[in-house]
Design an enzyme around this catalytic site. Structure first.
Site, PDB file in Angstrom:
ATOM      1  N   ASP A   1      40.962  49.534  33.517  1.00 45.29           N
ATOM      2  CA  ASP A   1      42.470  49.183  33.357  1.00 45.29           C
ATOM      3  C   ASP A   1      42.799  49.118  31.965  1.00 45.29           C
ATOM      4  O   ASP A   1      44.032  48.859  31.498  1.00 45.29           O
ATOM      5  CB  ASP A   1      42.490  47.983  34.025  1.00 45.29           C
ATOM      6  CG  ASP A   1      42.185  47.451  35.327  1.00 45.29           C
ATOM      7  OD1 ASP A   1      42.780  48.290  36.461  1.00 45.29           O
ATOM      8  OD2 ASP A   1      41.051  47.306  35.711  1.00 45.29           O
TER       9      ASP A   1
ATOM     10  N   HIS B   1      40.427  43.086  39.004  1.00 42.46           N
ATOM     11  CA  HIS B   1      40.469  44.409  38.821  1.00 42.46           C
ATOM     12  C   HIS B   1      41.210  44.739  39.751  1.00 42.46           C
ATOM     13  O   HIS B   1      41.348  45.385  41.434  1.00 42.46           O
ATOM     14  CB  HIS B   1      39.417  45.653  39.265  1.00 42.46           C
ATOM     15  CG  HIS B   1      40.179  46.703  39.652  1.00 42.46           C
ATOM     16  ND1 HIS B   1      40.662  47.709  38.777  1.00 42.46           N
ATOM     17  CD2 HIS B   1      39.612  47.798  40.475  1.00 42.46           C
ATOM     18  CE1 HIS B   1      40.973  48.773  38.899  1.00 42.46           C
ATOM     19  NE2 HIS B   1      40.435  48.280  39.983  1.00 42.46           N
TER      20      HIS B   1
HETATM   21  C1  LMR Z   1      42.250  51.865  40.900  1.00 41.74           C
HETATM   22  O1  LMR Z   1      42.784  51.229  40.213  1.00 41.74           O
HETATM   23  O2  LMR Z   1      42.851  53.451  40.379  1.00 41.74           O
HETATM   24  C2  LMR Z   1      41.686  52.102  42.653  1.00 41.74           C
HETATM   25  O3  LMR Z   1      41.082  50.852  41.918  1.00 41.74           O
HETATM   26  C3  LMR Z   1      43.236  51.858  42.892  1.00 41.74           C
HETATM   27  C4  LMR Z   1      42.442  51.503  44.300  1.00 41.74           C
HETATM   28  O4  LMR Z   1      42.232  50.287  45.030  1.00 41.74           O
HETATM   29  O5  LMR Z   1      41.549  52.771  44.488  1.00 41.74           O
END
Ligand code: LMR
Length: 309
Positions: free
Chosen positions: A137, A165
């Site tokens: 992120d 997250h």
């Molecule tokens: C991401 O942020 O790309 C992953 O955590 C998304 C997911 O739910 O696999």
């Protein structure tokens, strides 16, 4: 990436231990064959196994990428109890068989809460050694600022991801800067569009994982792997002077975040240890966002603990 030295440095030999479930054993062996065929000079061994004890024995760094994804018709509680059982067995194997001072990075979702479950079942692993991935992120936030300002991503620094997250995370640019010929300038001054920074920028970063899934019909792979390498590299080898990164770590109550959550904070790393950056000003807008993502994490924690018994 690990075998090429991206995670631990170009002069650090590695032995890769890979764990998968029995139905994937043949594919896992195929990955092992490819690793051998790639003749990576740094790769000194490969252990491909479906046995958690064999996988965990002697490891210095554990990257936990296995989790149970939410499927159609499943309630959050169903997913959580599946993950509790996965993390229970892997945590016990790590606790008993990993190298002392093993560093753990949880990637699989719900990453923060999976890390908490792991900690619960591996009580002798110090809480400082258990983390979850929010560097993805963080890197997404750097990428969005760099695109908006048309500057090199390497010139942008000190964004912060606070919290979970998940889409409740708070990408914060209030302390972020861009290197310019005239010195570092605040991102807020250069972007000069608070409505974008407080609106679309935040939601784009929060929703980026979902946007990737929509586009690829698969969740992020390259960017997740690369940011996992960034996370471990900075943790082990240190963050550059004057720069912090975001890591999901055990809250000690800093910034009035409830202690005992795995929460993403700005951290600096030195000598293999992270420390939460202290003393950053938090305005009213940010405070609400820090609290909202903490609230979601407290709810996830309560749900996870209700599945532990
Ligand atoms: C991401 O942020 O790309 C992953 O955590 C998304 C997911 O739910 O696999």
């Amino acid at each position: 990436m690990i075998a090429r030295g991206v995670m631990l440095g170009a002069d650090q030999p590695v032995i890769l231990h890979m764990l998968d479930i029995p139905p994937a054993a043949e594919a896992l062996n195929g990955v092992k064959m490819e690793l051998v065929d790639a003749a990576f000079p740094l790769l000194k061994g490969v252990v491909a196994t479906t046995d958690a004890v064999e996988a965990c024995t002697g490891v210095n760094v554990a990257v936990m990428v296995g989790g149970f994804p939410r499927k159609e018709g499943m309630e959050r509680k169903d997913v959580m109890s599946k993950n509790v059982s996965i993390y229970k067995s892997q945590a016990s194997a790590l606790e008993k068989h990993a190298a002392p001072n093993c560093k753990v990075l949880v990637v699989a979702n719900p990453a923060n809460t999976n890390a908490l479950i792991l900690k619960e079942y591996a009580p002798s692993i110090p809480e400082k050694n258990i983390s979850c991935l929010t560097r993805l992120d963080h890197n997404r936030a750097l990428g969005q600022i760099s695109e908006r300002l048309n500057v090199q991503v390497s010139d942008v620094k000190n964004v912060i991801i606070w919290g979970n997250h998940s889409s409740s995370q708070y990408p914060d640019v209030n302390h972020a800067t861009v290197a310019t010929p005239a010195g570092d300038k605040p991102v807020r001054e250069l972007v000069a569009d608070d409505a974008w920074l407080n609106g679309e920028f935040i939601s784009t970063v929060q929703q980026r994982g979902a946007a990737i899934i929509k586009a690829r019909k698969l969740s992020s792979a390259l960017s997740a792997a690369s940011s996992a390498c960034d996370h471990i590299r900075d943790w082990v080898l240190g963050t550059p002077e004057g720069t912090w990164v975001s890591m999901g770590v055990y809250s000690d109550g800093s910034y009035n975040v409830p202690a005992g959550l795995i929460y993403s904070f700005p951290v600096t790393c030195k000598n293999g240890e992270w420390s939460i950056v202290q003393g950053l000003s938090i305005d009213e807008f940010s405070r609400k966002k820090l609290d909202a993502t903490a609230e979601e994490l407290s709810e996830e924690k309560a749900l996870a603990y209700s599945c532990l018994t």
